[in-house]
Design an enzyme around this catalytic site. Structure first.
Site, PDB file in Angstrom:
ATOM      1  N   ASP A  93      23.189 -57.407  84.582  1.00  0.00           N
ATOM      2  CA  ASP A  93      23.751 -56.608  85.668  1.00  0.00           C
ATOM      3  C   ASP A  93      23.479 -55.138  85.345  1.00  0.00           C
ATOM      4  OD1 ASP A  93      25.425 -55.582  87.697  1.00  0.00           O
ATOM      5  OD2 ASP A  93      26.824 -57.259  87.469  1.00  0.00           O
TER       6      ASP A  93
ATOM      7  N   ASP B 123      23.642 -52.987  90.596  1.00  0.00           N
ATOM      8  CA  ASP B 123      24.926 -52.537  91.149  1.00  0.00           C
ATOM      9  C   ASP B 123      24.729 -51.446  92.218  1.00  0.00           C
ATOM     10  OD1 ASP B 123      27.875 -52.826  90.606  1.00  0.00           O
ATOM     11  OD2 ASP B 123      27.719 -50.665  90.271  1.00  0.00           O
TER      12      ASP B 123
ATOM     13  N   GLU C 213      22.745 -55.177  94.940  1.00  0.00           N
ATOM     14  CA  GLU C 213      24.032 -55.135  95.637  1.00  0.00           C
ATOM     15  C   GLU C 213      23.937 -54.039  96.697  1.00  0.00           C
ATOM     16  OE1 GLU C 213      28.836 -54.798  94.994  1.00  0.00           O
ATOM     17  OE2 GLU C 213      27.518 -53.419  93.951  1.00  0.00           O
TER      18      GLU C 213
ATOM     19  N   HIS D  73      33.361 -61.304  91.868  1.00  0.00           N
ATOM     20  CA  HIS D  73      34.433 -60.767  91.026  1.00  0.00           C
ATOM     21  C   HIS D  73      35.154 -59.588  91.694  1.00  0.00           C
ATOM     22  CE1 HIS D  73      31.003 -58.227  90.627  1.00  0.00           C
ATOM     23  NE2 HIS D  73      31.745 -57.290  90.044  1.00  0.00           N
ATOM     24  N   ASP D  74      34.788 -59.248  92.924  1.00  0.00           N
ATOM     25  CA  ASP D  74      35.379 -58.089  93.601  1.00  0.00           C
ATOM     26  C   ASP D  74      36.300 -58.450  94.758  1.00  0.00           C
ATOM     27  OD1 ASP D  74      34.123 -56.149  92.030  1.00  0.00           O
ATOM     28  OD2 ASP D  74      32.336 -56.100  93.308  1.00  0.00           O
TER      29      ASP D  74
HETATM   30  C1  NOJ Z   1      30.247 -53.058  92.346  1.00  0.00           C
HETATM   31  C2  NOJ Z   1      30.764 -53.984  91.297  1.00  0.00           C
HETATM   32  O1  NOJ Z   1      30.608 -55.311  91.738  1.00  0.00           O
HETATM   33  C3  NOJ Z   1      32.205 -53.602  91.054  1.00  0.00           C
HETATM   34  O2  NOJ Z   1      32.864 -54.552  90.235  1.00  0.00           O
HETATM   35  C4  NOJ Z   1      32.239 -52.226  90.450  1.00  0.00           C
HETATM   36  O3  NOJ Z   1      33.587 -51.803  90.319  1.00  0.00           O
HETATM   37  C5  NOJ Z   1      31.493 -51.212  91.333  1.00  0.00           C
HETATM   38  N1  NOJ Z   1      30.239 -51.713  91.813  1.00  0.00           N
HETATM   39  C6  NOJ Z   1      31.216 -49.954  90.559  1.00  0.00           C
HETATM   40  O4  NOJ Z   1      30.253 -50.212  89.564  1.00  0.00           O
END
Ligand code: NOJ
Ligand code: CA
Length: 507
Positions: free
Chosen positions: A99, A203, A254, A318-319
């Protein structure tokens, strides 16, 4: 078909390492834990794992604040442990994605420590430093994630300027307009590619190109105004060129833009490719509703197909709350959702624990640790029905609900379990070109039901999903290959779908 690359035909499994499995008894999952449970992944039948960040980090955002892009945080293990894990994964035909977090570093990264040390430091321009606005406030109105209304700028007393951070103040944004930054960042990719890593999840990649002159109250959840699109796409082409120095590597970006229509552009064009894959997050936030799923699938095809972009499908990560929780909590819906996810046209991403039908943990106030309120979906994976669920010490977060029934050991021994359903679906998907590379077309279906056909040459599968709480009849024939509830597999399909039922039918 055989030349179709693995990232199009395969299924990717996201591991949030802190929550997967702990081997040294500190309550936090580690690389040894992943190594120890590879049999679970092989038995499930996935093709690749994506590890959320394992780099040295002060853990202000649990690893999304990177202090060194080219090492492993001691809480997870060592570089040798990672090499060993990757070697073992490759022996078992599992690819490994790391990642990569290029938008920001930790405020403890040596680059930022240098940048902050003086206005004259050669690294000063590696981050976004600005004087305040004439009224003495931050340079523009951009907002940071996680604390509603808080500015995306923090004042640095020592050097008397503001620095930009779209996330926590501990995550300063990197200035990608600086060519030295780009070169240094690309070297971090080569470091891992040289070690045999198969690619990267990247990310918040849509945030890299910035135009600070656009002064809206933008935040990462509504990032439109911060964009310098031309700069972002130029960076993505450069990243692609680095990946293309190596055979068979991939990226999944992402791109946190919730309109599927905006995603296709991030794949670039044939002569100037960008991402291999991009996330498409509308489905990760969607409801259990046939009409809205149909609209999202159509919008995704409409944005991707004309530019030859291969879609991705994600229900959980995970978010955000787990999809079983989001869809109302029933296991029947979680099962039907598995059929949906694994039979659409594109690369599916599973989030560790969804194969167990996990719901979010209820995390009491005194155990909450995430500044973004995301602890529930990060609950530890329960491995056994013992009181410790296979964790040698109390884990960093509480277990999800029902862990004594809903754990790998118990579900693996039950051929009617949701885990057994995921295994069957993955096996059928792997064996059927129609399902892993085939064309997609809608079938006529009654209200509240979606039906589609996937076709590759003579291979064909029909998929039917009932999003309603009542039985529905559909005009289908053939043999039930997989049923979400296990009923009737191997028998002729009678065309009746029970509430929240889903089937894969072989004509
Ligand atoms: C996206 C990630 O999935 C998340 O977990 C993170 O807090 C933010 N980007 C900042 O890196
Ligand atoms: Ca540990």
């Amino acid at each position: 078909m055989s030349e179709t690359p693995w990232w199009k035909t395969g299924v990717v499994y996201q591991i949030y390492p802190r929550s997967f499995a702990d081997t040294n008894g500190d309550g936090v999952g580690d690389l040894g834990g992943i190594h120890a449970h590879l049999d679970h992944l092989v038995g499930l039948g996935i093709d690749a794992v994506w590890l959320s960040p394992i780099f040295p980090s002060p853990m202000a955002d649990f690893g999304y604040d990177v202090a060194d892009y080219c090492d492993v945080d001691p809480v997870f293990g060592t570089l040798d442990d990672l090499d060993a894990l990757v070697g073992r994964c490759h022996e078992r035909d599992i690819k490994v994605l790391l990642d990569w977090v290029p938008n920001h570093t930790s405020d403890r990264h040596p680059w930022f420590i240098a940048a902050r040390s003086s206005r004259d430091d050669p690294r000063r321009d590696w981050y976004w430093w600005r004087d305040g606005s004439p009224d003495g406030g931050p340079p523009n109105r951009w907002k940071a994630a996680f604390s509603p209304g808080a500015p995306a700028w923090t004042w640095d007393d020592a050097t008397a300027q503001w620095y930009l951070h779209m996330f926590l103040p501990e995550q300063p944004d990197v200035n990608w307009a600086n060519p030295d930054v780009r070169a240094a960042m690309y070297d971090t990719l080569r470091f891992w590619l040289d070690r045999g890593i198969d690619g990267f999840r990247i990310d918040v990649v849509h945030l890299l190109g910035k135009n600070l002159e656009i002064d809206h109250a933008a935040s990462p959840d509504d990032p439109e105004p911060v964009h310098d699109y031309a700069a972002t796409h130029e960076i993505l082409r450069e990243v692609r060129a680095v990946l293309d120095e190596y055979p068979e590597r991939t990226t999944v970006g992402e791109v946190y833009l919730l309109d599927p229509a905006r995603i296709g552009a991030y794949y670039g064009v044939v002569d100037a490719p960008e991402l291999h894959l991009s996330f498409n997050f509308a489905p990760m936030l969607g409801r259990w509703d046939a009409a809205s799923w149909r609209a999202m699938i159509d919008a995704t095809h409409a944005s991707h197909d004309p530019v030859g972009a291969w879609p991705t499908w994600v229900l959980s990560n995970h978010d955000k709350p787990r999809h079983r929780t989001r869809f109302g909590g029933s296991e029947a819906r979680a099962r039907a959702a598995a059929v949906l996810l694994l039979t659409l046209r594109g690369t599916p991403f599973l989030y560790a624990g969804e194969e167990l039908g996990l719901e979010d943990a209820v995390v009491p106030a005194e155990r909450r640790v995430d500044p973004g309120g995301r602890d529930g979906c990060r609950a530890p994976v329960p491995w056994t029905d013992a009181p410790d669920h296979g964790w040698p010490a109390e884990p960093w977060l509480p277990f999800p609900p029902d862990a004594s029934a809903r754990n790998v050991e118990v579900l693996a021994a039950d051929e009617r379990s949701i885990l057994a359903l995921y295994r069957r679906l993955l096996a059928v998907r792997r064996a059927s070109p129609a399902l892993h590379v085939g064309a997609f077309a809608w079938l006529d279906a009654p209200d509240g039901v979606l039906g589609w056909v996937r076709t590759a040459g003579a291979d064909e599968r029909q998929v039917w999903i009932n999003f309603t709480g009542e039985p529905r009849s559909v005009p289908a024939g053939g043999t039930v290959e997989v049923a979400a509830n296990g009923a009737g597999e191997g028998s002729t399909f009678d065309g009746v779908l029970g509430p929240d039922a889903a089937v894969v039918v072989q004509p």
